[in-house]
Scaffold this motif. Structure first.
Motif, PDB file in Angstrom:
ATOM      1  N   TYR A   1       0.848  -1.211   0.000  1.00 44.52           N
ATOM      2  CA  TYR A   1       0.000   0.000   0.000  1.00 44.52           C
ATOM      3  C   TYR A   1       0.879   1.255   0.000  1.00 44.52           C
ATOM      4  O   TYR A   1       0.649   2.196  -0.747  1.00 44.52           O
ATOM      5  CB  TYR A   1      -0.914  -0.012   1.229  1.00 44.52           C
ATOM      6  N   ILE A   2       1.909   1.245   0.839  1.00 43.73           N
ATOM      7  CA  ILE A   2       2.801   2.403   0.954  1.00 43.73           C
ATOM      8  C   ILE A   2       3.564   2.622  -0.357  1.00 43.73           C
ATOM      9  O   ILE A   2       3.708   3.750  -0.832  1.00 43.73           O
ATOM     10  CB  ILE A   2       3.768   2.207   2.159  1.00 43.73           C
ATOM     11  N   TYR A   3       4.008   1.529  -0.978  1.00 38.68           N
ATOM     12  CA  TYR A   3       4.732   1.625  -2.259  1.00 38.68           C
ATOM     13  C   TYR A   3       3.798   2.135  -3.363  1.00 38.68           C
ATOM     14  O   TYR A   3       4.137   3.063  -4.094  1.00 38.68           O
ATOM     15  CB  TYR A   3       5.285   0.241  -2.624  1.00 38.68           C
ATOM     16  N   ASP A   4       2.621   1.522  -3.490  1.00 39.20           N
ATOM     17  CA  ASP A   4       1.679   1.899  -4.560  1.00 39.20           C
ATOM     18  C   ASP A   4       1.259   3.365  -4.460  1.00 39.20           C
ATOM     19  O   ASP A   4       1.086   4.044  -5.459  1.00 39.20           O
ATOM     20  CB  ASP A   4       0.419   1.022  -4.502  1.00 39.20           C
ATOM     21  N   ASN A   5       1.081   3.831  -3.217  1.00 34.94           N
ATOM     22  CA  ASN A   5       0.564   5.195  -3.033  1.00 34.94           C
ATOM     23  C   ASN A   5       1.656   6.226  -2.773  1.00 34.94           C
ATOM     24  O   ASN A   5       1.353   7.396  -2.535  1.00 34.94           O
ATOM     25  CB  ASN A   5      -0.453   5.202  -1.896  1.00 34.94           C
ATOM     26  N   LYS A   6       2.927   5.773  -2.820  1.00 31.24           N
ATOM     27  CA  LYS A   6       4.073   6.672  -2.621  1.00 31.24           C
ATOM     28  C   LYS A   6       3.917   7.517  -1.353  1.00 31.24           C
ATOM     29  O   LYS A   6       4.054   8.739  -1.382  1.00 31.24           O
ATOM     30  CB  LYS A   6       4.262   7.576  -3.838  1.00 31.24           C
ATOM     31  N   ILE A   7       3.593   6.836  -0.240  1.00 33.40           N
ATOM     32  CA  ILE A   7       3.440   7.558   1.022  1.00 33.40           C
ATOM     33  C   ILE A   7       4.459   7.047   2.041  1.00 33.40           C
ATOM     34  O   ILE A   7       5.268   6.174   1.743  1.00 33.40           O
ATOM     35  CB  ILE A   7       2.003   7.430   1.593  1.00 33.40           C
ATOM     36  N   THR A   8       4.386   7.600   3.242  1.00 31.74           N
ATOM     37  CA  THR A   8       5.315   7.213   4.312  1.00 31.74           C
ATOM     38  C   THR A   8       4.558   6.389   5.356  1.00 31.74           C
ATOM     39  O   THR A   8       3.328   6.316   5.329  1.00 31.74           O
ATOM     40  CB  THR A   8       5.855   8.472   5.017  1.00 31.74           C
ATOM     41  N   LEU A   9       5.286   5.827   6.298  1.00 31.70           N
ATOM     42  CA  LEU A   9       4.641   5.065   7.376  1.00 31.70           C
ATOM     43  C   LEU A   9       3.722   5.973   8.195  1.00 31.70           C
ATOM     44  O   LEU A   9       2.626   5.579   8.592  1.00 31.70           O
ATOM     45  CB  LEU A   9       5.721   4.423   8.274  1.00 31.70           C
ATOM     46  N   GLU A  10       4.175   7.223   8.435  1.00 28.88           N
ATOM     47  CA  GLU A  10       3.357   8.163   9.197  1.00 28.88           C
ATOM     48  C   GLU A  10       1.999   8.356   8.518  1.00 28.88           C
ATOM     49  O   GLU A  10       0.957   8.317   9.165  1.00 28.88           O
ATOM     50  CB  GLU A  10       4.063   9.535   9.312  1.00 28.88           C
ATOM     51  N   GLU A  11       2.025   8.559   7.160  1.00 29.48           N
ATOM     52  CA  GLU A  11       0.769   8.780   6.429  1.00 29.48           C
ATOM     53  C   GLU A  11      -0.092   7.523   6.421  1.00 29.48           C
ATOM     54  O   GLU A  11      -1.307   7.577   6.516  1.00 29.48           O
ATOM     55  CB  GLU A  11       1.086   9.213   4.999  1.00 29.48           C
ATOM     56  N   TYR A  12       0.556   6.383   6.321  1.00 32.26           N
ATOM     57  CA  TYR A  12      -0.183   5.108   6.313  1.00 32.26           C
ATOM     58  C   TYR A  12      -0.922   4.916   7.640  1.00 32.26           C
ATOM     59  O   TYR A  12      -2.079   4.494   7.663  1.00 32.26           O
ATOM     60  CB  TYR A  12       0.794   3.947   6.088  1.00 32.26           C
ATOM     61  N   LEU A  13      -0.265   5.246   8.742  1.00 32.81           N
ATOM     62  CA  LEU A  13      -0.880   5.032  10.055  1.00 32.81           C
ATOM     63  C   LEU A  13      -2.001   6.055  10.336  1.00 32.81           C
ATOM     64  O   LEU A  13      -2.859   5.806  11.172  1.00 32.81           O
ATOM     65  CB  LEU A  13       0.191   5.107  11.150  1.00 32.81           C
ATOM     66  N   ARG A  14      -1.971   7.157   9.592  1.00 35.08           N
ATOM     67  CA  ARG A  14      -3.008   8.184   9.773  1.00 35.08           C
ATOM     68  C   ARG A  14      -4.249   7.903   8.954  1.00 35.08           C
ATOM     69  O   ARG A  14      -5.282   8.491   9.140  1.00 35.08           O
ATOM     70  CB  ARG A  14      -2.446   9.547   9.322  1.00 35.08           C
ATOM     71  N   LYS A  15      -4.116   7.016   7.960  1.00 33.21           N
ATOM     72  CA  LYS A  15      -5.210   6.856   6.981  1.00 33.21           C
ATOM     73  C   LYS A  15      -6.454   6.198   7.593  1.00 33.21           C
ATOM     74  O   LYS A  15      -6.364   5.537   8.590  1.00 33.21           O
ATOM     75  CB  LYS A  15      -4.727   6.061   5.767  1.00 33.21           C
TER      76      LYS A  15
END
Ligand SMILES: [Zn+2]
Length: 238
Positions: free
Chosen positions: A224-238
């Motif tokens: 998910y993080i790779y596909d959406n080019k985000i960081t762990l911080e953003e992933y945990l906020r989603k």
């Protein structure tokens, strides 16, 4: 006649004994192959079970950054040295990783090798104490301001989780554009890892771009993080 009867009896006993032995051996063989099969199925079931249980997902998504620190007593579960090659001069402590990431890391390095890419471990686990020594030494040499710019304070380094590792190559020149760094950036998610500090995300992660620092988060989060080019911080906020 009596001798004849005795001979026949002896022959029957020998045949029975032989048949019994044959049956015993084949049962024994079956038992051995059965135990091999069940061993294999246990291994298969165990691989990547970390992606499936809530408890493990929680621990592999552990967030450490300038706002989230670890206690001095925190040590990773099942610290182990993965079966990969390390760069020269790596300390014994830094070769360790949390048990949960050892297999995925070994698979990543082996898969890279198949593509002609040699990846070396450089620095994985660092204890609170090690980070404290590193930080204090830097303060003595350069003062607190410069130390804070380059070295995490004890408790604030992700390396204390054992869930990350700095990778290098044989030339110890691991920057964007080298085939090793590019391979890692494009493929590490397949094994459950992310580039933890991507380019242009310092405002979110608090750390400059580090192409060598990969962090295990499990396969589904990594994809998910790779596909959406985000960081762990953003992933945990989603
Ligand atoms: Zn690192």
């Amino acid at each position: 006649m009596r001798n004849g009867l005795r001979n026949i009896l002896v022959v029957i006993i020998i045949i029975c004994g032989f048949l019994y032995l044959t049956k015993y051996i084949s049962t024994f063989k079956e038992t051995i192959s059965d135990s091999n099969i069940s061993d294999q199925s246990v291994n298969v079931n165990n691989s990547y079970k970390d992606d499936e249980t809530n408890k493990d997902i929680k621990s592999q998504l552990l967030l450490v950054n300038e706002d989230h620190s670890l206690e001095q007593a925190y040590t990773p579960k099942d610290l182990t040295i993965p079966n990969i090659k390390f760069a020269s001069g790596v300390s014994n402590e830094e070769k360790h990783v949390a048990g949960i990431i050892a297999k995925p890391l070994e698979q990543l390095v082996a898969e890279a090798k198949k593509d002609g890419i040699i990846l070396l471990g450089n620095s994985a686990y660092r204890s609170y104490k090690t980070q404290e020594n590193t930080y204090n030494n830097r303060v003595l040499l350069q003062g607190e301001k410069l130390a804070d710019a380059y070295v995490a304070r004890p408790g604030y380094s992700e390396h204390q989780t054992g869930l990350c590792i700095d990778i290098t190559n044989q030339g110890k020149y691991f920057v964007k554009g080298t085939k090793e760094a590019d391979w890692l950036a494009e493929n590490c998610y397949r094994f459950g890892f992310i580039i933890r500090y991507p380019y242009g995300k310092k405002n979110i992660t608090g750390i400059e771009y580090e192409p060598w620092h990969i962090r295990y988060v499990g396969k589904s989060a990594a994809k998910y993080i790779y596909d959406n080019k985000i960081t762990l911080e953003e992933y945990l906020r989603k």
